[in-house]
Design an enzyme around this catalytic site. Structure first.
Site, PDB file in Angstrom:
ATOM      1  N   HIS A   1     -70.383 -26.126 -71.564  1.00  0.00           N
ATOM      2  CA  HIS A   1     -71.430 -25.584 -70.705  1.00  0.00           C
ATOM      3  C   HIS A   1     -71.724 -26.539 -69.549  1.00  0.00           C
ATOM      4  O   HIS A   1     -71.330 -27.709 -69.577  1.00  0.00           O
ATOM      5  CB  HIS A   1     -72.717 -25.342 -71.498  1.00  0.00           C
TER       6      HIS A   1
ATOM      7  N   LYS B   1     -77.438 -27.880 -69.215  1.00  0.00           N
ATOM      8  CA  LYS B   1     -77.841 -27.239 -70.471  1.00  0.00           C
ATOM      9  C   LYS B   1     -78.475 -28.275 -71.391  1.00  0.00           C
ATOM     10  O   LYS B   1     -77.920 -29.348 -71.626  1.00  0.00           O
ATOM     11  CB  LYS B   1     -76.644 -26.576 -71.156  1.00  0.00           C
TER      12      LYS B   1
END
Length: 259
Positions: free
Chosen positions: A148, A152
């Protein structure tokens, strides 16, 4: 027409949700909300819909709200929705035990869809991973690798944990007993039945999840790569249209999609 409230309306996912609602004939944006003091308060989310800072007031006359805000806000939001009998769609991940408890308390009064991922493809992947784990058996080591963007906050991702849970179900195992979410130093040989989950963070990756089945002389990979957050927003809006008017309780994206 389903009337939806979007908290966190000025955030990345908030903007995507409003865009997805705009293109959905079954759902209309009823209200948009941001935290008090946010620069977006008082601006227009859509023509005729001004971003406010009072979530409880925004719920008046609404059918459902869609939460992709922050883990620390989820419990308060769902409790306010339950008090006003407004259905909930919750896609926020990294939830604390207290937030999860608040969701289940609220679900005594309202229908709540909770999912770590609202993508149709990811929910299909969850089913495939479970079936593959069941079919391949213990001879195959399993790992989940997720990637990600650098911003995040939670790790592993909620989707990666859901995939690990699906693998454990396929093996009739208790994930709490077999999970390995990180490795460092002299950890010894891999334990039989272990389910590994590894998190990678960097750049602007929307989300990638790969399930590895590592067996004797072969490797099988099941993967999903998200190209835009809009796929999650569209799935959440679909869930909002589905959950409004349902009996109180906790639902998953599998329920929404009839999988």
């Amino acid at each position: 027409m389903i009337r939806a409230v979007v908290p966190g309306a000025a955030g990345k996912m908030g903007g995507m949700l409003i865009q997805a609602i705009r293109s959905d004939a079954a759902v209309a944006l009823h209200a948009a909300v941001e935290r008090k003091g946010h620069a977006a308060v008082g601006t227009e989310a859509e023509p005729g819909v001004t971003i406010g800072d009072d979530f409880a007031r925004a719920l008046h006359g609404a059918d459902v709200y869609i939460d992709f805000t922050a883990p620390e806000a989820t419990g308060t939001l769902v409790a306010q929705a339950a008090a006003r009998r407004v259905a909930a769609v919750i896609g926020t991940t990294g939830l604390s035990p207290e937030a999860r408890t608040a969701i289940f308390h609220a679900a005594a009064d309202i229908p709540v869809v909770v999912a770590p991922n609202f993508s149709l493809g990811v929910n299909l992947l969850l089913g495939l991973a479970e079936e593959a784990a069941r079919a391949l058996g213990p001879e195959y080591d399993v790992e989940v690798v997720e990637i990600h963007h650098r911003h995040k906050r939670d790790a592993p991702s909620g989707t990666a944990i859901a995939l690990a849970e699906a693998l454990a179900r396929g093996r009739d195992a208790d994930l709490a007993q077999v999970k390995r979410f990180s490795r460092e130093g002299d950890v010894g040989a891999r334990a039989d039945g272990e389910i590994g989950v590894q998190a990678v963070r960097g750049g602007d990756v929307v989300g990638e999840h790969t399930v590895l089945f590592l067996g004797p002389a072969e490797r099988i990979e099941l993967a999903h790569r998200a190209g835009s957050r809009l796929i999650f927003a569209r799935g959440a809006v679909r869930a909002a249209a589905w959950v409004a008017g349902k009996p109180a309780g906790v639902y998953s994206m599998k329920d929404v999609l009839g999988l």
